[in-house]
Write a protein that holds these residues in place. Sequence first.
Motif, PDB file in Angstrom:
ATOM      1  N   LEU A 278      53.878 -43.985 -54.222  1.00 36.58           N
ATOM      2  CA  LEU A 278      53.485 -43.675 -52.851  1.00 36.58           C
ATOM      3  C   LEU A 278      52.740 -44.869 -52.266  1.00 36.58           C
ATOM      4  O   LEU A 278      51.768 -45.344 -52.848  1.00 36.58           O
ATOM      5  CB  LEU A 278      52.565 -42.443 -52.833  1.00 36.58           C
ATOM      6  CG  LEU A 278      51.757 -42.196 -51.551  1.00 36.58           C
ATOM      7  CD1 LEU A 278      52.660 -41.744 -50.416  1.00 36.58           C
ATOM      8  CD2 LEU A 278      50.668 -41.160 -51.777  1.00 36.58           C
ATOM      9  N   SER A 279      53.215 -45.386 -51.135  1.00 38.86           N
ATOM     10  CA  SER A 279      52.472 -46.442 -50.439  1.00 38.86           C
ATOM     11  C   SER A 279      51.702 -45.794 -49.299  1.00 38.86           C
ATOM     12  O   SER A 279      52.258 -44.983 -48.571  1.00 38.86           O
ATOM     13  CB  SER A 279      53.418 -47.483 -49.834  1.00 38.86           C
ATOM     14  OG  SER A 279      54.288 -47.986 -50.807  1.00 38.86           O
ATOM     15  N   VAL A 280      50.449 -46.150 -49.156  1.00 36.79           N
ATOM     16  CA  VAL A 280      49.672 -45.641 -48.028  1.00 36.79           C
ATOM     17  C   VAL A 280      49.341 -46.809 -47.113  1.00 36.79           C
ATOM     18  O   VAL A 280      48.725 -47.783 -47.539  1.00 36.79           O
ATOM     19  CB  VAL A 280      48.368 -44.957 -48.497  1.00 36.79           C
ATOM     20  CG1 VAL A 280      47.676 -44.306 -47.315  1.00 36.79           C
ATOM     21  CG2 VAL A 280      48.652 -43.943 -49.577  1.00 36.79           C
TER      22      VAL A 280
ATOM     23  N   LEU B  25      43.960 -39.577 -55.082  1.00 36.87           N
ATOM     24  CA  LEU B  25      45.349 -39.778 -55.503  1.00 36.87           C
ATOM     25  C   LEU B  25      45.451 -39.899 -57.026  1.00 36.87           C
ATOM     26  O   LEU B  25      46.394 -39.377 -57.632  1.00 36.87           O
ATOM     27  CB  LEU B  25      45.938 -41.015 -54.819  1.00 36.87           C
ATOM     28  CG  LEU B  25      46.159 -40.834 -53.314  1.00 36.87           C
ATOM     29  CD1 LEU B  25      46.597 -42.131 -52.676  1.00 36.87           C
ATOM     30  CD2 LEU B  25      47.189 -39.740 -53.045  1.00 36.87           C
TER      31      LEU B  25
ATOM     32  N   ILE C  32      49.118 -39.172 -58.738  1.00 37.78           N
ATOM     33  CA  ILE C  32      50.146 -39.806 -57.904  1.00 37.78           C
ATOM     34  C   ILE C  32      50.016 -41.323 -58.033  1.00 37.78           C
ATOM     35  O   ILE C  32      48.952 -41.884 -57.774  1.00 37.78           O
ATOM     36  CB  ILE C  32      49.981 -39.394 -56.427  1.00 37.78           C
ATOM     37  CG1 ILE C  32      50.122 -37.872 -56.294  1.00 37.78           C
ATOM     38  CG2 ILE C  32      51.002 -40.110 -55.549  1.00 37.78           C
ATOM     39  CD1 ILE C  32      49.826 -37.343 -54.914  1.00 37.78           C
TER      40      ILE C  32
ATOM     41  N   HIS D 156      50.187 -44.843 -56.776  1.00 34.20           N
ATOM     42  CA  HIS D 156      50.081 -45.244 -55.372  1.00 34.20           C
ATOM     43  C   HIS D 156      49.680 -46.702 -55.199  1.00 34.20           C
ATOM     44  O   HIS D 156      49.187 -47.342 -56.117  1.00 34.20           O
ATOM     45  CB  HIS D 156      49.049 -44.360 -54.663  1.00 34.20           C
ATOM     46  CG  HIS D 156      47.673 -44.500 -55.248  1.00 34.20           C
ATOM     47  ND1 HIS D 156      47.248 -43.761 -56.331  1.00 34.20           N
ATOM     48  CD2 HIS D 156      46.644 -45.293 -54.918  1.00 34.20           C
ATOM     49  CE1 HIS D 156      46.008 -44.100 -56.634  1.00 34.20           C
ATOM     50  NE2 HIS D 156      45.611 -45.036 -55.794  1.00 34.20           N
ATOM     51  N   GLU D 157      49.914 -47.208 -53.991  1.00 40.93           N
ATOM     52  CA  GLU D 157      49.366 -48.496 -53.561  1.00 40.93           C
ATOM     53  C   GLU D 157      48.777 -48.296 -52.172  1.00 40.93           C
ATOM     54  O   GLU D 157      49.261 -47.490 -51.391  1.00 40.93           O
ATOM     55  CB  GLU D 157      50.450 -49.593 -53.549  1.00 40.93           C
ATOM     56  CG  GLU D 157      51.613 -49.304 -52.612  1.00 40.93           C
ATOM     57  CD  GLU D 157      52.617 -50.453 -52.473  1.00 40.93           C
ATOM     58  OE1 GLU D 157      52.493 -51.443 -53.194  1.00 40.93           O
ATOM     59  OE2 GLU D 157      53.517 -50.325 -51.631  1.00 40.93           O
TER      60      GLU D 157
ATOM     61  N   ARG E 267      45.895 -52.150 -57.037  1.00 40.87           N
ATOM     62  CA  ARG E 267      46.700 -51.284 -56.176  1.00 40.87           C
ATOM     63  C   ARG E 267      46.424 -51.525 -54.702  1.00 40.87           C
ATOM     64  O   ARG E 267      47.106 -50.966 -53.839  1.00 40.87           O
ATOM     65  CB  ARG E 267      46.351 -49.833 -56.446  1.00 40.87           C
ATOM     66  CG  ARG E 267      46.785 -49.402 -57.790  1.00 40.87           C
ATOM     67  CD  ARG E 267      46.194 -48.060 -58.061  1.00 40.87           C
ATOM     68  NE  ARG E 267      46.774 -47.574 -59.293  1.00 40.87           N
ATOM     69  CZ  ARG E 267      46.778 -46.311 -59.648  1.00 40.87           C
ATOM     70  NH1 ARG E 267      46.246 -45.414 -58.862  1.00 40.87           N
ATOM     71  NH2 ARG E 267      47.327 -45.948 -60.771  1.00 40.87           N
TER      72      ARG E 267
ATOM     73  N   GLY F 114      56.896 -48.561 -51.712  1.00 41.87           N
ATOM     74  CA  GLY F 114      56.967 -47.236 -52.323  1.00 41.87           C
ATOM     75  C   GLY F 114      58.249 -46.477 -52.041  1.00 41.87           C
ATOM     76  O   GLY F 114      59.011 -46.838 -51.150  1.00 41.87           O
TER      77      GLY F 114
ATOM     78  N   TYR G 137      52.572 -35.283 -49.997  1.00 41.27           N
ATOM     79  CA  TYR G 137      53.347 -35.846 -51.106  1.00 41.27           C
ATOM     80  C   TYR G 137      54.102 -34.746 -51.832  1.00 41.27           C
ATOM     81  O   TYR G 137      55.265 -34.905 -52.196  1.00 41.27           O
ATOM     82  CB  TYR G 137      52.401 -36.584 -52.062  1.00 41.27           C
ATOM     83  CG  TYR G 137      53.106 -37.276 -53.192  1.00 41.27           C
ATOM     84  CD1 TYR G 137      53.690 -38.524 -53.002  1.00 41.27           C
ATOM     85  CD2 TYR G 137      53.201 -36.671 -54.443  1.00 41.27           C
ATOM     86  CE1 TYR G 137      54.352 -39.161 -54.029  1.00 41.27           C
ATOM     87  CE2 TYR G 137      53.864 -37.304 -55.487  1.00 41.27           C
ATOM     88  CZ  TYR G 137      54.430 -38.552 -55.279  1.00 41.27           C
ATOM     89  OH  TYR G 137      55.097 -39.178 -56.299  1.00 41.27           O
TER      90      TYR G 137
END
Length: 304
Positions: free
Chosen positions: A4-6, A28, A33, A35-36, A61, A86, A107
């Motif tokens: 998951l990219s935020v 997260l 999850i 993530h980055e 990240r 992501g 998500y």
Amino acid sequence: MSLLSVVLPAFNEEAMLPKTVEVLGDILSQAGIDHELIFVDDGSRDHTWQIICDAAKAEPRVHGIHFSRNFGKEAAIFAGLAEASGDCVAVMDCDLQHPAEVLVQMYRLWEQGFEVVEGIKRSRGKESLFHRLSAGTFYKLMTRATGFDMSRASDFKLLDRKAVDAVLELPERNSFFRAQSSWIGFRTTEIEFDVREREAGTSKWSTFGLIKYAVSNIVGYSTLPMQFVTGAGLIFLVIAIALGIQTLVHYLTGNAVEGFTTVILLLLIIGSILMISLGIIGYYISRIFQEVQGRPKYIISKKV
Ligand code: UDP
Ligand code: MG
């Protein structure tokens, strides 16, 4: 495992950033999850970039993009989307007004197969009366203009990779993420959230900025204002025919002088309608000009 990219646009957010990095990372990771976090520093004039660099050093990240100047939130969102690697990409404000718990729920919906998850405001949080009124008017106009219900829309969304690529392919320079994410279609669902109060720092929108933003987006999504020009023209044609007949009758019956009031009124009204009409058309021409110029939406000066 999917990533998951935020994307978090940040403009003069030094007061909020350290907390945002911590809260998002915690929530997260707890939810398991992968993530980055992609912070897009929209040409901040405070220590925002320094804080992003420090965070990136401490936590691999965290990624950062620094614009060469302030290009606006829309540009920042786009830069983030382009950078994200992501399988799904979320966009949220970095002032934590968009609750991080909802991100986890988004998500989960994505895992169930939804390709666009839209965050819808249940309540708008604390805002001044003036802001509430002007935002209300803006969204009513936008709803009319775009044909999508925009009154509770926000920039808090999660998009599948397919949807992200579709948005990135839209060629327009003046982008409006909120409308584009509905425009592209895909399997969409909504999730409601309560806008939190901003804990630190101030809102980055001035009233003038909001008006400019509103006009620009309405012009970008609707040609309705141009039809106003045609409408006004038609109404005046009818009036012109009636007055024309009256004038001729006066002339033929031999009592032509009279009616200066009518002349003055007509001059004033037609003059202002003409000016307004020219202005409206001018807006569209300037928009065409900008698109034809084809300048980039943003310029990146640094990355970490
Ligand atoms: N923002 C930005 N560029 C700008 C203005 C705002 O990147 O020119 C970011 C800001 O840092 C925040 C988000 O957009 O993450 C929303 O801004 P803000 O909280 O000021 O707006 P509000 O919540 O009051 O609508
Ligand atoms: Mg905010």
